[in-house]
Design a protein around this motif. Structure first.
Motif, PDB file in Angstrom:
ATOM      1  N   MET A  62     -37.555  46.166  39.768  1.00 57.88           N
ATOM      2  CA  MET A  62     -38.059  46.830  38.562  1.00 57.88           C
ATOM      3  C   MET A  62     -38.339  45.776  37.488  1.00 57.88           C
ATOM      4  SD  MET A  62     -36.128  49.558  36.044  1.00 57.88           S
ATOM      5  CE  MET A  62     -36.098  50.857  37.261  1.00 57.88           C
ATOM      6  N   THR A  63     -39.508  45.824  36.898  1.00 56.90           N
ATOM      7  CA  THR A  63     -39.815  44.892  35.823  1.00 56.90           C
ATOM      8  C   THR A  63     -39.213  45.405  34.530  1.00 56.90           C
ATOM      9  OG1 THR A  63     -41.873  46.005  35.235  1.00 56.90           O
ATOM     10  CG2 THR A  63     -41.999  44.307  36.939  1.00 56.90           C
ATOM     11  N   ILE A  64     -39.072  44.494  33.578  1.00 62.75           N
ATOM     12  CA  ILE A  64     -38.481  44.897  32.301  1.00 62.75           C
ATOM     13  C   ILE A  64     -39.348  45.941  31.621  1.00 62.75           C
ATOM     14  CG2 ILE A  64     -39.590  43.031  31.003  1.00 62.75           C
ATOM     15  CD1 ILE A  64     -36.071  44.407  30.400  1.00 62.75           C
ATOM     16  N   GLU A  65     -40.670  45.904  31.870  1.00 57.70           N
ATOM     17  CA  GLU A  65     -41.557  46.876  31.237  1.00 57.70           C
ATOM     18  C   GLU A  65     -41.278  48.291  31.729  1.00 57.70           C
ATOM     19  OE1 GLU A  65     -42.515  44.031  32.470  1.00 57.70           O
ATOM     20  OE2 GLU A  65     -43.346  42.954  30.768  1.00 57.70           O
ATOM     21  N   ASN A  66     -40.683  48.417  32.939  1.00 57.84           N
ATOM     22  CA  ASN A  66     -40.406  49.736  33.483  1.00 57.84           C
ATOM     23  C   ASN A  66     -38.967  50.184  33.227  1.00 57.84           C
ATOM     24  OD1 ASN A  66     -42.967  50.051  34.563  1.00 57.84           O
ATOM     25  ND2 ASN A  66     -42.446  48.920  36.410  1.00 57.84           N
ATOM     26  N   ALA A  67     -38.221  49.380  32.482  1.00 59.13           N
ATOM     27  CA  ALA A  67     -36.824  49.713  32.241  1.00 59.13           C
ATOM     28  C   ALA A  67     -36.681  50.997  31.438  1.00 59.13           C
ATOM     29  CB  ALA A  67     -36.138  48.568  31.514  1.00 59.13           C
ATOM     30  N   LEU A  68     -37.657  51.303  30.590  1.00 56.80           N
ATOM     31  CA  LEU A  68     -37.674  52.552  29.837  1.00 56.80           C
ATOM     32  C   LEU A  68     -38.959  53.296  30.171  1.00 56.80           C
ATOM     33  CD1 LEU A  68     -36.498  51.510  26.269  1.00 56.80           C
ATOM     34  CD2 LEU A  68     -35.264  52.900  27.895  1.00 56.80           C
ATOM     35  N   PRO A 101     -47.562  55.252  24.153  1.00 53.62           N
ATOM     36  CA  PRO A 101     -48.121  53.892  24.212  1.00 53.62           C
ATOM     37  C   PRO A 101     -47.100  52.834  23.791  1.00 53.62           C
ATOM     38  CG  PRO A 101     -48.858  54.999  22.231  1.00 53.62           C
ATOM     39  CD  PRO A 101     -48.060  56.012  23.001  1.00 53.62           C
ATOM     40  N   VAL A 102     -46.023  52.723  24.561  1.00 52.09           N
ATOM     41  CA  VAL A 102     -44.920  51.832  24.229  1.00 52.09           C
ATOM     42  C   VAL A 102     -44.593  50.966  25.430  1.00 52.09           C
ATOM     43  CG1 VAL A 102     -42.472  51.743  23.634  1.00 52.09           C
ATOM     44  CG2 VAL A 102     -43.948  53.427  22.547  1.00 52.09           C
ATOM     45  N   ARG A 103     -44.431  49.669  25.191  1.00 53.28           N
ATOM     46  CA  ARG A 103     -44.024  48.739  26.244  1.00 53.28           C
ATOM     47  C   ARG A 103     -42.722  48.076  25.838  1.00 53.28           C
ATOM     48  NH1 ARG A 103     -46.847  44.500  26.270  1.00 53.28           N
ATOM     49  NH2 ARG A 103     -48.026  44.933  24.363  1.00 53.28           N
ATOM     50  N   VAL A 104     -41.834  47.930  26.806  1.00 53.85           N
ATOM     51  CA  VAL A 104     -40.558  47.261  26.576  1.00 53.85           C
ATOM     52  C   VAL A 104     -40.637  45.872  27.198  1.00 53.85           C
ATOM     53  CG1 VAL A 104     -38.075  47.325  26.986  1.00 53.85           C
ATOM     54  CG2 VAL A 104     -39.338  49.452  26.626  1.00 53.85           C
ATOM     55  N   THR A 105     -40.367  44.858  26.390  1.00 51.13           N
ATOM     56  CA  THR A 105     -40.365  43.487  26.891  1.00 51.13           C
ATOM     57  C   THR A 105     -38.982  42.885  26.668  1.00 51.13           C
ATOM     58  OG1 THR A 105     -40.956  42.341  24.837  1.00 51.13           O
ATOM     59  CG2 THR A 105     -42.757  43.337  26.098  1.00 51.13           C
ATOM     60  N   GLU A 106     -38.788  41.662  27.105  1.00 46.36           N
ATOM     61  CA  GLU A 106     -37.490  41.018  26.940  1.00 46.36           C
ATOM     62  C   GLU A 106     -37.190  40.678  25.483  1.00 46.36           C
ATOM     63  OE1 GLU A 106     -37.284  37.667  29.507  1.00 46.36           O
ATOM     64  OE2 GLU A 106     -37.007  38.879  31.298  1.00 46.36           O
ATOM     65  N   THR A 107     -38.189  40.720  24.634  1.00 46.90           N
ATOM     66  CA  THR A 107     -37.970  40.368  23.230  1.00 46.90           C
ATOM     67  C   THR A 107     -38.162  41.536  22.273  1.00 46.90           C
ATOM     68  OG1 THR A 107     -40.261  39.577  23.102  1.00 46.90           O
ATOM     69  CG2 THR A 107     -38.550  37.939  23.548  1.00 46.90           C
ATOM     70  N   LEU A 128     -39.784  45.815  21.435  1.00 47.13           N
ATOM     71  CA  LEU A 128     -40.547  47.030  21.711  1.00 47.13           C
ATOM     72  C   LEU A 128     -41.959  46.851  21.184  1.00 47.13           C
ATOM     73  CD1 LEU A 128     -39.830  49.885  22.873  1.00 47.13           C
ATOM     74  CD2 LEU A 128     -39.601  50.638  20.506  1.00 47.13           C
ATOM     75  N   CYS A 129     -42.958  47.007  22.047  1.00 44.73           N
ATOM     76  CA  CYS A 129     -44.368  46.898  21.635  1.00 44.73           C
ATOM     77  C   CYS A 129     -44.975  48.289  21.594  1.00 44.73           C
ATOM     78  CB  CYS A 129     -45.140  46.011  22.606  1.00 44.73           C
ATOM     79  SG  CYS A 129     -44.579  44.300  22.637  1.00 44.73           S
ATOM     80  N   ILE A 130     -45.408  48.704  20.413  1.00 45.10           N
ATOM     81  CA  ILE A 130     -46.053  50.007  20.243  1.00 45.10           C
ATOM     82  C   ILE A 130     -47.543  49.750  20.076  1.00 45.10           C
ATOM     83  CG2 ILE A 130     -46.143  52.095  18.841  1.00 45.10           C
ATOM     84  CD1 ILE A 130     -43.246  51.553  18.048  1.00 45.10           C
ATOM     85  N   ASP A 131     -48.310  50.124  21.085  1.00 49.68           N
ATOM     86  CA  ASP A 131     -49.713  49.718  21.155  1.00 49.68           C
ATOM     87  C   ASP A 131     -50.653  50.602  20.351  1.00 49.68           C
ATOM     88  OD1 ASP A 131     -49.123  47.573  22.882  1.00 49.68           O
ATOM     89  OD2 ASP A 131     -49.014  48.951  24.571  1.00 49.68           O
ATOM     90  N   SER A 132     -50.247  51.815  20.041  1.00 48.33           N
ATOM     91  CA  SER A 132     -51.078  52.681  19.194  1.00 48.33           C
ATOM     92  C   SER A 132     -50.171  53.704  18.534  1.00 48.33           C
ATOM     93  CB  SER A 132     -52.170  53.370  20.024  1.00 48.33           C
ATOM     94  OG  SER A 132     -51.600  54.177  21.035  1.00 48.33           O
ATOM     95  N   GLU A 133     -50.754  54.554  17.707  1.00 49.05           N
ATOM     96  CA  GLU A 133     -49.947  55.465  16.895  1.00 49.05           C
ATOM     97  C   GLU A 133     -49.191  56.470  17.767  1.00 49.05           C
ATOM     98  OE1 GLU A 133     -52.257  57.350  13.920  1.00 49.05           O
ATOM     99  OE2 GLU A 133     -52.546  55.518  12.737  1.00 49.05           O
ATOM    100  N   LEU A 134     -47.964  56.763  17.353  1.00 50.05           N
ATOM    101  CA  LEU A 134     -47.140  57.758  18.024  1.00 50.05           C
ATOM    102  C   LEU A 134     -47.105  59.044  17.196  1.00 50.05           C
ATOM    103  CD1 LEU A 134     -43.976  55.595  18.884  1.00 50.05           C
ATOM    104  CD2 LEU A 134     -45.910  56.090  20.379  1.00 50.05           C
ATOM    105  N   VAL A 146     -38.715  58.108  21.893  1.00 51.72           N
ATOM    106  CA  VAL A 146     -38.491  56.680  22.100  1.00 51.72           C
ATOM    107  C   VAL A 146     -37.133  56.271  21.534  1.00 51.72           C
ATOM    108  CG1 VAL A 146     -39.262  54.367  21.441  1.00 51.72           C
ATOM    109  CG2 VAL A 146     -40.940  56.070  22.193  1.00 51.72           C
ATOM    110  N   GLY A 147     -36.806  56.762  20.334  1.00 49.66           N
ATOM    111  CA  GLY A 147     -35.524  56.432  19.716  1.00 49.66           C
ATOM    112  C   GLY A 147     -34.342  56.875  20.561  1.00 49.66           C
ATOM    113  N   ARG A 148     -34.424  58.080  21.121  1.00 48.56           N
ATOM    114  CA  ARG A 148     -33.338  58.572  21.976  1.00 48.56           C
ATOM    115  C   ARG A 148     -33.136  57.657  23.177  1.00 48.56           C
ATOM    116  NH1 ARG A 148     -35.304  63.729  20.428  1.00 48.56           N
ATOM    117  NH2 ARG A 148     -36.853  63.679  22.106  1.00 48.56           N
TER     118      ARG A 148
END
Length: 235
Positions: A1-7, A13-19, A21-27, A35-37
């Protein structure tokens, strides 16, 4: 499993990286709450994952003994595996301590790792479980839980304000700031430059209590790991 698939964010439109949370467009507000939960769930779980992983290694390859008691070659391999986590030794120590002393079936999803760390010193399994149940149902902070365990019942507001180990301590920062300000004033003073050896040695003698305090703090720092009991510090 890659870190991007951890969540899994259910299409958000959210990506999880090792550094982070990347939010790519409006939620939407609902997506943001979701996402917070999930982020909170991962944060509460992360050190349990590390602790359970460490304990499994001890059970699988060393009959449940801590890594310090492993044969040299095996211990070295275990330490190298620990280092792969990228975590500091103290973090690993705490994670293993809590995982060992608070079994999986006793843990409560809505309590933080620090809540579980607080009850880890309670030796009786039934008592430990009761404190976790109270903390969960009554929404106790870790500070109130710690105080409650110390006095034997859920601490009341006046007991939290009473004098004791959990009262705020007088800070040293004010005194350090005054000393820094004093030195800033005198270090460039021509009169200070003209002081002779005897005068300077007299000033150094005045500072001996400060040097003694520093030495004592350094000694305590070398001996301190956490508030855990000494016998329970090792992984």
């Amino acid at each position: 499993m890659t870190i991007e698939n951890a969540l899994i964010m259910d299409g958000a439109p959210v990506r999880v990286t090792e550094t982070g949370l990347c939010i790519d467009s409006e939620l939407t507000f609902e997506q943001w709450c979701d996402v917070g939960r999930k982020v909170g769930r991962v944060a509460r779980t992360s050190l349990f994952l590390v602790g359970d992983w460490l304990i499994y290694g001890q059970n699988r390859w060393n009959n449940g003994e801590r890594f310090e008691k492993m044969p040299e070659e095996q211990r070295q391999r275990y330490v190298e595996a620990m280092q792969e986590t990228g975590l500091e030794l103290k973090t690993l120590l705490d994670a293993a301590y809590v995982a060992r002393n608070v079994p999986y079936e006793q843990r409560r999803a809505h309590l933080t790792f620090e809540h579980h760390k607080t009850v880890a010193k309670v030796k009786d399994a039934h008592e430990r479980e009761e404190w976790l149940k109270k903390a969960d149902k009554q929404g106790l902070s870790t500070r109130r839980l710690r105080k409650s365990i110390m006095i034997g019942h859920v601490a009341r507001d006046h007991e939290m304000r009473s004098q004791g180990a959990f009262q705020p301590r007088e800070t040293h920062l004010l005194w350090i700031q005054r000393m820094v300000q004093w030195w800033a004033k005198v270090k460039d003073d021509p009169a200070h430059d003209e002081m002779g050896r005897e005068e300077l040695e007299a000033v150094l003698k005045d500072f001996e209590p400060v040097l003694d305090i520093i030495a004592q703090i350094r000694e305590r720092s070398r001996n301190a790991v956490s508030y855990l009991e000494p016998d329970d510090n090792a992984i």
